[in-house]
Design a protein around this motif. Structure first.
Motif, mmCIF file in Angstrom:
data_model
loop_
_atom_site.group_PDB
_atom_site.id
_atom_site.type_symbol
_atom_site.label_atom_id
_atom_site.label_comp_id
_atom_site.label_asym_id
_atom_site.label_seq_id
_atom_site.Cartn_x
_atom_site.Cartn_y
_atom_site.Cartn_z
ATOM 1 N N ASP A 173 0.841 -1.195 0.000
ATOM 2 C CA ASP A 173 0.000 0.000 0.000
ATOM 3 C C ASP A 173 0.880 1.250 0.000
ATOM 4 O OD1 ASP A 173 -1.806 2.039 0.380
ATOM 5 O OD2 ASP A 173 -2.740 1.186 2.171
ATOM 6 N N MET A 174 1.015 1.874 -1.177
ATOM 7 C CA MET A 174 1.890 3.030 -1.296
ATOM 8 C C MET A 174 1.231 4.319 -0.811
ATOM 9 S SD MET A 174 4.670 1.680 -2.172
ATOM 10 C CE MET A 174 5.634 3.176 -2.403
ATOM 11 N N SER A 175 -0.020 4.250 -0.368
ATOM 12 C CA SER A 175 -0.597 5.417 0.295
ATOM 13 C C SER A 175 -0.090 5.521 1.729
ATOM 14 C CB SER A 175 -2.131 5.339 0.289
ATOM 15 O OG SER A 175 -2.600 4.305 1.147
ATOM 16 N N TRP A 178 6.466 4.577 1.327
ATOM 17 C CA TRP A 178 7.077 5.502 0.362
ATOM 18 C C TRP A 178 8.450 4.985 -0.061
ATOM 19 C CZ3 TRP A 178 7.623 6.135 5.557
ATOM 20 C CH2 TRP A 178 8.870 6.492 6.054
ATOM 21 N N GLU A 179 8.932 5.511 -1.181
ATOM 22 C CA GLU A 179 10.224 5.111 -1.737
ATOM 23 C C GLU A 179 11.309 6.086 -1.302
ATOM 24 O OE1 GLU A 179 9.167 5.242 -5.892
ATOM 25 O OE2 GLU A 179 9.065 3.056 -5.999
ATOM 26 N N ILE A 196 11.489 0.622 -0.360
ATOM 27 C CA ILE A 196 10.144 0.999 0.060
ATOM 28 C C ILE A 196 10.110 0.952 1.579
ATOM 29 C CG2 ILE A 196 7.727 0.274 0.118
ATOM 30 C CD1 ILE A 196 8.007 -0.626 -2.759
ATOM 31 N N CYS A 198 8.035 1.318 5.263
ATOM 32 C CA CYS A 198 6.749 1.194 5.953
ATOM 33 C C CYS A 198 6.914 1.719 7.377
ATOM 34 C CB CYS A 198 6.296 -0.255 5.978
ATOM 35 S SG CYS A 198 6.058 -0.991 4.328
ATOM 36 N N GLY A 305 1.233 -0.695 5.572
ATOM 37 C CA GLY A 305 1.635 -0.795 4.181
ATOM 38 C C GLY A 305 1.630 -2.223 3.673
#
Length: 451
Positions: A173-175, A178-179, A196, A198, A305
């Motif tokens: 879940d990229m909401s 984040w990268e 990525i 979390c 995430g």
């Protein structure tokens, strides 16, 4: 006609040993039991298949000992490093590889080499004749491990290795996640976003630790003593050492800013690293585990995430066998009781893909020189390669011998002219400058001797 060199095991060490010897003109027979005889960790019959991680760790050849080892192997024409560079993935300052194309590339190059013959099937005993290298790694077959134990007259030494799970990227879940690479490390935008992340609040972290500690875990067989290599500790073992251990280890929140909530610093962060070039798979960094499969999915989906995460592979634990090399091997990596047999790779008590391949590189060159009637000078202990081989063949204390990654603590101290009394950065640069000069000198002398 030059006698053949037989190599048992087609992992990192065996593949590199085969390549080095073949490139020097020696006929090589590479024995690999897969796919006829499988293991719990391998999925294919490819040579040099990576099973634990897809990372070769730091590629910094001025400030990091493993990065220096990368440099030395490249200078020696390493096949493993050539394929790693060809199939590398963005990973900040680390060298991570696309594991399937990497293994396919190593396999194709070796099968195409005119001096290499790959023979499938299990070797169950120690040969009495011919020139051999045993490079069977941590998953040495039971029959061969028994033969080694019978020959050495000692109980097999062993510790336990764990592997981390792999997640399908589309289920992250990229909401929430984040990268970003820690401290935005990397020369390109892709490298600076190689991981990525979390985030966890304090309450989420505490609940996660509680679940880790309570989860069902793999039990060891009666009589087994669960010793672990510190570089591959299961996360639940780390949690047992203290509730803050993970937050100061693989889940440390430093060097990261959550763009979804930039004003709040996460209490802890779980990082995932790309596992293939397509970016469809990510492995959870540092999350080796011995939890049972059902418990893993429950616990890992507690990570923000990863609530709906789908797993391409769950983690696991396996026995890793190695020999007491300081008492059993000579300076040429030969078994003292049977000098026709050399050992290479993790079975010698080095830890890590790079270290294993490096010992394969050296064993292949030493065996080839012997078969060609040449002699090689000892590898300078001031090099990463030399520091490792010196450690396993006599530098380590045999009574307390345990697997070891390459590190500057294995190197002879620097004199003051090279920064011996200066700060860490200057000292590490002194180690690497000295090593590069001495390694190039050793390679040059070996080449002149062969001419």
């Amino acid at each position: 006609m030059t006698r053949e060199l037989h190599i048992v095991g087609g992992g990192m060490a065996g593949s590199e040993a085969a390549w080095q010897a073949a490139e020097l003109g020696v006929p090589v027979v590479l024995h690999e039991m897969r796919p006829e005889v499988g293991t719990f960790a391998h999925r294919t019959g490819h040579l040099a298949e990576m099973v634990c991680s897809n990372s070769f760790r730091s590629d910094d050849d001025e400030q990091n000992a493993v990065g220096l080892l990368h440099w030395e192997m490249r200078a020696a024409g390493s096949l493993i490093m050539e394929m790693a560079d060809r199939h590398r993935l963005p990973a900040g300052g680390a060298l991570a590889v696309d594991r399937d194309p990497f293994a396919e590339g190593v396999t194709a190059r070796l099968r195409a080499h005119p001096n290499v013959r790959v023979v499938p099937g299990e070797i169950t005993g120690l040969p009495t004749e011919g020139s051999w290298i045993v490079a069977t790694g941590p998953l040495t077959s039971g029959a061969l491990a028994a033969a080694i134990a019978a020959e050495t007259g000692q109980d097999s030494l062993a510790f336990f290795d764990a592997i981390a799970p792999i997640v399908y990227a589309e289920t992250i879940d990229m909401s929430v996640a984040w990268e970003q690479s820690r401290y935005d490390k990397g020369e390109t935008e892709e490298e600076r976003k190689a991981y990525i992340n979390c985030p966890m609040t304090k309450d989420e972290y505490e609940a996660f630790i509680d679940a880790l500690l309570a989860a069902d875990k793999t039990e060891f067989k009666p009589g087994e003593t669960a010793g672990y290599f510190d570089g591959c500790l299961p996360i639940e073992v780390m949690a047992e050492r203290g509730r803050e251990t993970l937050r100061h280890g693989p889940m440390k929140p430093v060097g990261l800013t959550n763009p979804h909530d930039p004003g709040r610093k996460p209490w802890a962060v779980v990082q995932l690293r790309r596992d293939n070039k397509l970016g469809t798979l990510y492995n959870i960094v540092g999350f080796q585990t011995k939890m049972k499969y059902g418990a893993q999915t429950d616990v890992f989906r507690m990570i923000p995430g990863l609530r709906e995460a789908s797993f391409a592979r769950l983690g696991g634990i396996h026995r890793n066998t190695f020999i007491n090399s300081p008492t059993l091997l000579d300076g040429q990596m030969r078994l003292r009781s049977r000098p026709n047999i050399r050992f290479a790779g993790q079975v010698t008590g080095v830890e890590g893909y790079v270290e294993s391949a490096a010992m394969g590189l050296l064993a292949g060159r030493l065996a080839a020189a012997e078969l060609l009637g040449r002699s090689l000078a000892p590898v300078p202990p001031t090099t990463a390669m030399g520091a490792l081989v010196h450690h396993i063949t006599g530098g380590a204390e045999a009574r307390t011998f345990q697997p070891m990654n390459v590190n500057f603590g294995l190197f002879p101290p620097l004199d003051e002219a090279r920064g011996g009394r200066r700060g860490r950065r200057e000292r590490y640069k002194g180690y690497t400058d000295r090593a590069k000069t001495d390694w190039q000198g050793w390679l040059g002398a070996a080449a002149r001797h062969a001419a």
